[in-house]
Enzyme design. Structure first.
Site, PDB file in Angstrom:
ATOM      1  N   GLY A   1       7.335  -9.157  23.014  1.00 41.12           N
ATOM      2  CA  GLY A   1       6.627  -8.760  24.221  1.00 41.12           C
ATOM      3  C   GLY A   1       5.903  -7.431  24.146  1.00 41.12           C
ATOM      4  O   GLY A   1       5.466  -6.989  23.084  1.00 41.12           O
TER       5      GLY A   1
ATOM      6  N   GLY B   1       5.067  -3.486   6.850  1.00 43.88           N
ATOM      7  CA  GLY B   1       5.820  -4.656   6.403  1.00 43.88           C
ATOM      8  C   GLY B   1       6.710  -5.188   7.515  1.00 43.88           C
ATOM      9  O   GLY B   1       7.829  -5.637   7.283  1.00 43.88           O
ATOM     10  N   ALA B   2       6.195  -5.168   8.742  1.00 44.67           N
ATOM     11  CA  ALA B   2       7.008  -5.429   9.927  1.00 44.67           C
ATOM     12  C   ALA B   2       7.451  -6.878  10.076  1.00 44.67           C
ATOM     13  O   ALA B   2       8.434  -7.142  10.763  1.00 44.67           O
ATOM     14  CB  ALA B   2       6.242  -5.009  11.181  1.00 44.67           C
TER      15      ALA B   2
ATOM     16  N   ALA C   1      10.208   3.375 -11.265  1.00 38.10           N
ATOM     17  CA  ALA C   1       9.415   4.601 -11.370  1.00 38.10           C
ATOM     18  C   ALA C   1       8.779   4.966 -10.036  1.00 38.10           C
ATOM     19  O   ALA C   1       8.791   6.136  -9.622  1.00 38.10           O
ATOM     20  CB  ALA C   1       8.334   4.434 -12.443  1.00 38.10           C
TER      21      ALA C   1
ATOM     22  N   TYR D   1       8.689  -0.594 -10.842  1.00 37.31           N
ATOM     23  CA  TYR D   1       9.373  -0.576  -9.540  1.00 37.31           C
ATOM     24  C   TYR D   1      10.278   0.648  -9.431  1.00 37.31           C
ATOM     25  O   TYR D   1      10.210   1.402  -8.463  1.00 37.31           O
ATOM     26  CB  TYR D   1      10.171  -1.872  -9.363  1.00 37.31           C
ATOM     27  CG  TYR D   1      10.886  -1.979  -8.041  1.00 37.31           C
ATOM     28  CD1 TYR D   1      10.225  -2.451  -6.916  1.00 37.31           C
ATOM     29  CD2 TYR D   1      12.215  -1.609  -7.915  1.00 37.31           C
ATOM     30  CE1 TYR D   1      10.870  -2.549  -5.690  1.00 37.31           C
ATOM     31  CE2 TYR D   1      12.878  -1.704  -6.702  1.00 37.31           C
ATOM     32  CZ  TYR D   1      12.204  -2.171  -5.588  1.00 37.31           C
ATOM     33  OH  TYR D   1      12.847  -2.266  -4.378  1.00 37.31           O
TER      34      TYR D   1
ATOM     35  N   SER E   1      14.998   2.301  -2.492  1.00 37.82           N
ATOM     36  CA  SER E   1      15.909   1.468  -3.271  1.00 37.82           C
ATOM     37  C   SER E   1      16.820   2.347  -4.110  1.00 37.82           C
ATOM     38  O   SER E   1      16.412   3.428  -4.557  1.00 37.82           O
ATOM     39  CB  SER E   1      15.097   0.550  -4.192  1.00 37.82           C
ATOM     40  OG  SER E   1      15.945  -0.121  -5.098  1.00 37.82           O
TER      41      SER E   1
ATOM     42  N   LYS F   1       9.777   3.972  -6.990  1.00 37.15           N
ATOM     43  CA  LYS F   1      10.814   4.328  -6.021  1.00 37.15           C
ATOM     44  C   LYS F   1      11.290   5.757  -6.255  1.00 37.15           C
ATOM     45  O   LYS F   1      11.564   6.496  -5.305  1.00 37.15           O
ATOM     46  CB  LYS F   1      11.981   3.342  -6.074  1.00 37.15           C
ATOM     47  CG  LYS F   1      11.625   1.941  -5.606  1.00 37.15           C
ATOM     48  CD  LYS F   1      11.098   1.942  -4.182  1.00 37.15           C
ATOM     49  CE  LYS F   1      10.766   0.543  -3.697  1.00 37.15           C
ATOM     50  NZ  LYS F   1      10.247   0.508  -2.339  1.00 37.15           N
TER      51      LYS F   1
END
Length: 192
Positions: A48, A10-11, A149, A147, A134, A151
């Site tokens: 770069g 997820g950069a 559950a 969500y 989270s 995490k």
């Protein structure tokens, strides 16, 4: 961090890009992953030679091997894995469809589990694996559903890896911010 090589999933997103920039700023080389090739290429243009990327869906069958192989081909080693990619698809349990559940499980649990498995085979003492999780995984919250559950499941995975691989010098940590305003979460903020 000088000489270390990191993978950040997820950069090209808000938190992901900040992590990439911080790692490079401290002397690391970074392989970024994500589905949006255009955003990753734009980031490469800004950062770069210290940044390489692979545009791939983290949930695909070939993703873990392709990502790790890319890091080794680009920079020759792997020291850090930051599992940052995720799905912000949430709602109360009674309103969560199977499709919503499957998406969150695939992106936020299955994909990073599989990537950890692939990366661990290439990591040595002094390496580290991080999950950007989270606070919703630590305590229940209205509307958390799948969500929260997933995490919480990430916390279980991190604790297990810490117990399993810590003695081999590979650290595993969970970072639990509250909701951070990014492009992904922007629609959920109430503006005056």
């Amino acid at each position: 961090m000088k000489g270390k090589v990191a993978i950040v999933t997820g950069a090209a997103g808000g938190i992901g890009e900040a992590i990439v920039r911080k790692l490079i700023g401290r002397g690391a080389k970074v392989v970024g992953t994500g589905r949006n090739e255009g955003k990753l290429a734009a980031l490469k243009e800004k950062l770069g030679a210290a940044f390489s990327f692979i545009a791939i869906d983290a949930t695909s069958a070939e993703a873990p091997k392709a990502i790790v192989d890319h890091a080794l081909a680009a920079f020759g080693r792997l020291d850090i894995l930051v599992n940052n990619a995720g799905s912000f698809n949430f709602g109360p349990v009674h309103e969560t469809t199977d499709e919503m559940l499957d998406e969150v499980l695939a992106i936020s649990l299955r994909a990073p589990f599989r990537l950890c498995r692939e990366a661990l085979a290439r990591m040595g003492p002094g390496s580290s694996i991080l999950f950007i999780g989270s606070t919703w995984g630590i305590y229940g919250t209205p509307g958390g559903g799948a969500y929260s559950a997933v995490k919480a499941a990430q916390i279980g995975l991190v604790q297990t890896m810490a117990a399993e691989y810590g003695a081999k010098g590979i650290r595993s940590n969970y970072i639990a911010p509250t909701v951070v305003r990014t492009e992904m979460t922007d629609a959920y903020w109430e503006l005056d």
